[in-house]
Enzyme design. Structure first.
Site, short mmCIF file in Angstrom:
data_model
loop_
_atom_site.label_atom_id
_atom_site.label_comp_id
_atom_site.label_asym_id
_atom_site.label_seq_id
_atom_site.Cartn_x
_atom_site.Cartn_y
_atom_site.Cartn_z
N ASP A 112 28.48 47.42 9.39
CA ASP A 112 28.83 48.74 9.89
C ASP A 112 27.54 49.52 10.12
O ASP A 112 26.77 49.75 9.17
CB ASP A 112 29.73 49.45 8.90
CG ASP A 112 30.17 50.82 9.41
OD1 ASP A 112 30.90 50.86 10.41
OD2 ASP A 112 29.74 51.84 8.83
N GLU A 161 30.66 46.10 15.34
CA GLU A 161 31.54 46.91 16.17
C GLU A 161 31.02 46.93 17.59
O GLU A 161 29.81 46.84 17.81
CB GLU A 161 31.47 48.35 15.70
CG GLU A 161 32.54 48.79 14.77
CD GLU A 161 32.22 50.21 14.34
OE1 GLU A 161 32.97 51.11 14.72
OE2 GLU A 161 31.21 50.41 13.64
N CYS A 205 45.18 46.95 2.37
CA CYS A 205 46.55 46.65 2.79
C CYS A 205 46.73 46.61 4.31
O CYS A 205 47.78 46.21 4.80
CB CYS A 205 47.52 47.68 2.19
SG CYS A 205 47.36 49.32 2.92
N CYS A 225 43.46 55.46 0.88
CA CYS A 225 44.62 54.95 1.60
C CYS A 225 45.88 55.64 1.10
O CYS A 225 46.14 55.70 -0.11
CB CYS A 225 44.73 53.45 1.41
SG CYS A 225 46.16 52.76 2.27
N CYS A 246 48.59 52.31 0.00
CA CYS A 246 48.43 51.54 -1.24
C CYS A 246 47.58 52.30 -2.27
O CYS A 246 47.45 51.84 -3.40
CB CYS A 246 47.80 50.17 -0.96
SG CYS A 246 46.06 50.25 -0.51
N ASP A 278 32.02 53.47 4.72
CA ASP A 278 31.28 52.47 5.48
C ASP A 278 31.56 51.05 4.99
O ASP A 278 31.66 50.12 5.78
CB ASP A 278 29.77 52.76 5.42
CG ASP A 278 29.45 54.14 6.00
OD1 ASP A 278 30.23 54.61 6.85
OD2 ASP A 278 28.44 54.73 5.61
#
Ligand SMILES: [Zn+2]
Length: 460
Positions: free
Chosen positions: A213, A308, A364, A380, A383, A390
Site C-alpha cells: 500500500d 494498487e 471478513c 469494521c 465483524c 494502511d
C-alpha cells in the site's frame, strides 16, 4: 542483455565545466545548422510548388537520416564551425542525432505511424533555454569509484560513489555503452548506459504474496505489517520548495497574469527560479534513492507483488505539494517493480482500478460505504475487527493477488478477463527506455571495454 542506466552527479573543475559547456554548445550548433538546412529545402519546395513546378524540376529533398546529416555536416563544418576541432566529434553527433530523431518522430506522427500525441516540427534550440547535454558513445569512456572518464573532458570527479557500477563492470558482467553528461537543476550529471548480463537470484520467499500500500505519510506499508517510512530529509526539502516557490511567484516571471501574455522575466525571478529548480531536484533525489531501495528489497524477497492501480495521470493534478510528489513516486514505484520483479523471475499484479483496497475489511470482506482520509484506523462494522488503515489495505491487496493466482492456475482463458494487469517477464526486460530513433546506444559507436570486461556481449 539488459540495459541499465546509472546516474551520478558530477563535480567538474572550472576548466572541465567550460569544456562541457562548449561541447554542449557545439551539439546545439550542429542541431540548429541541420534544422535550418532541412527547413530551407522544405520551404523552397513548397514555394516552387506554388509556382507550378513539379516532379524532377523541384529542388531535390534531402535525407534526414543521421548518416546523411553527419555526412553533410562534415562537408561544411570548416565554413560553418571553423572551431570544430576544439570539440569532440561526439558533440556534433549528439546534436545531429537528436535532430534526426526529432524529424523522424515528426514525420511518423504526421503520417499516423506513431502513437500518442502529435509530434511538432522540431524547433531551434535556444542558448538560454536548451538543456546542455552531450552523449559520448566512442572513445575512452570509463567509470571509476570516484571519477568519470569522458573523452576530451578528462577525469571528472563524481559527487557520489560509483561502487555499484564498478562492481558490475570490473568482473566482466557489464559493459559501458555510452555516457551522457547533462546539466540539470544547477548541476552536471553523468548517466552511463550499461549492458549487463548480471543474473539475479530468484526471490528469497518463492511462495510469498505481498500487498504493497503506497502512501503519503509513509512511503509504503506491506501486508506483513512492515512500514517503510518516508526518507528522513523529505519534509525539510519540501518545506524549502514551498518557500522558494512563494519567493519566485512574487517576482516578475515570464507570464503576466493581467494581460495573459508572455514577458521577459526579471533577473531576480531567474535567480529564484534556478534556486527553486535546485530544491525540487533535491526532493526528487531524496525520494528516488528510497524508492529504488524499496523496490529492490521487495523484488528480491517476494515472488508475487500486488499493488494498487493508482490512477496516476488524474491524481497528479492535485495541488498539494506532498501529494504531488507522492503521486510522481507511485508511477516510478510501479515502473521499477515491473522490471525488477521480472529480473528476479517474480510477478507483479496491479489490482483493478475499482478494487476498494481501503474500504474492504481484510478479516471478513465486508465493504464500508465510506472511509474518510482522516480515519487512520479501519474499524469494521460487521465483524468488529480493528486494523491500521494502511495494513488493512495491504492485506486486501495480498488477498487480491492470491485470488488472481488461483484464477490463473485454474484456467488460462479466464486470466485476462479479470482486469488484472499481469506482468511476468524474463531477463530480457529492458530497463532503460531506448529512444525511438535512428541509432541505438550500441550502434553509434564502440567503447573500448573496461579492464576485465567480457568480450563482445551479445546484443538483442
Ligand atoms: Zn469485518
Amino acid at each position: 542483455m539488459t540495459l541499465l542506466a546509472y546516474r551520478f552527479a558530477l563535480d567538474p573543475t572550472p576548466a572541465q565545466e567550460r569544456a562541457l559547456r562548449s561541447h554542449a554548445g557545439a551539439a546545439r550548433v550542429a542541431f540548429n545548422w541541420g534544422l535550418a538546412r532541412v527547413k530551407a529545402v522544405m520551404d523552397q519546395r513548397v514555394a516552387e510548388a506554388t509556382y507550378g513546378i513539379t516532379g524532377e524540376d523541384l529542388t531535390p529533398s534531402i535525407s534526414w537520416s543521421l548518416y546523411s546529416l553527419r555526412k553533410d555536416w562534415n562537408a561544411v563544418k570548416d565554413t560553418v564551425a571553423p572551431w570544430w576541432a576544439e570539440c569532440s566529434k561526439e558533440a556534433f553527433n549528439t546534436g545531429l542525432d537528436a535532430l534526426a530523431r526529432a524529424l523522424k518522430n515528426w514525420g511518423e506522427s504526421r503520417k499516423g505511424k506513431r502513437k500518442g500525441k502529435p509530434v511538432a516540427f522540431p524547433r531551434f534550440k535556444s542558448k538560454h533555454k536548451a538543456r546542455p547535454s552531450i552523449r559520448f558513445t566512442t572513445g575512452a569512456i570509463r567509470c571509476e569509484t570516484r571519477h568519470a572518464i569522458l573523452p576530451r573532458i578528462g577525469r571528472v570527479k563524481l559527487h557520489e560513489d560509483a561502487t555499484g557500477l564498478v562492481a558490475d563492470v570490473e568482473p566482466g558482467r557489464s559493459r559501458v555503452l555510452s555516457a551522457t553528461a547533462r546539466y540539470e537543476r544547477g548541476r552536471w550529471n553523468a548517466a552511463f548506459t550499461v549492458d549487463t548480463e548480471v543474473s539475479r537470484p530468484a526471490p528469497s520467499d518463492p511462495g510469498a504474496v505481498v500487498g504493497v500500500d503506497l502512501g503519503i505519510k509513509t512511503l509504503a506499508v506491506l501486508s506483513d505489517g512492515t512500514e517503510i517510512p518516508n526518507p528522513r530529509h523529505l519534509s525539510t526539502a519540501l518545506g524549502k520548495v514551498r518557500r522558494l516557490s512563494r519567493t519566485a511567484s512574487r517576482r516578475q516571471g515570464p507570464y503576466d497574469p493581467p494581460t495573459r501574455r508572455r514577458r521577459s522575466p526579471s533577473n531576480r525571478w531567474r535567480r529564484a527560479a534556478a534556486a527553486l529548480g535546485k530544491a525540487q531536484g533535491r526532493v526528487a533525489d531524496v525520494r528516488k534513492d528510497s524508492i529504488h531501495k524499496l523496490t529492490t528489497d521487495i523484488a528480491r524477497t517476494y515472488a508475487t507483488v500486488v499493488i494498487e492501480d493508482l490512477h496516476v495521470a488524474g491524481m497528479v493534478k492535485n495541488r498539494r505539494l506532498a501529494r504531488h510528489v507522492a503521486d510522481a513516486s507511485f508511477a516510478q514505484i510501479r515502473r521499477q517493480l515491473e522490471y525488477k520483479t521480472a529480473w528476479h523471475g517474480g510477478t507483479l499484479i496491479v489490482a483493478d482500478r475499482w478494487f476498494a483496497s481501503s474500504k474492504t475489511c481484510s478479516e471478513c470482506g465486508a465493504v464500508r460505504a465510506k472511509l474518510t482520509l482522516s480515519e487512520r484506523t479501519y474499524v469494521c462494522g460487521v465483524c468488529g475487527s480493528v486494523a491500521d488503515r494502511d495494513v488493512n489495505a495491504a492485506l486486501n491487496l495480498a488477498q487480491y493477488g492470491r485470488n488472481e493466482l488461483k484464477v490463473a492456475a485454474s484456467g488460462a482463458e479466464t486470466r485476462n478477463g479479470r482486469g488484472a494487469d499481469r506482468k511476468t517477464g524474463q531477463a530480457r526486460q529492458v530497463a532503460v527506455k531506448r529512444q525511438p530513433g535512428t541509432a541505438t546506444a550500441g550502434q553509434t559507436g564502440t567503447v573500448p571495454q573496461q579492464r576485465g570486461t567480457a568480450s563482445e556481449a551479445a546484443h538483442s
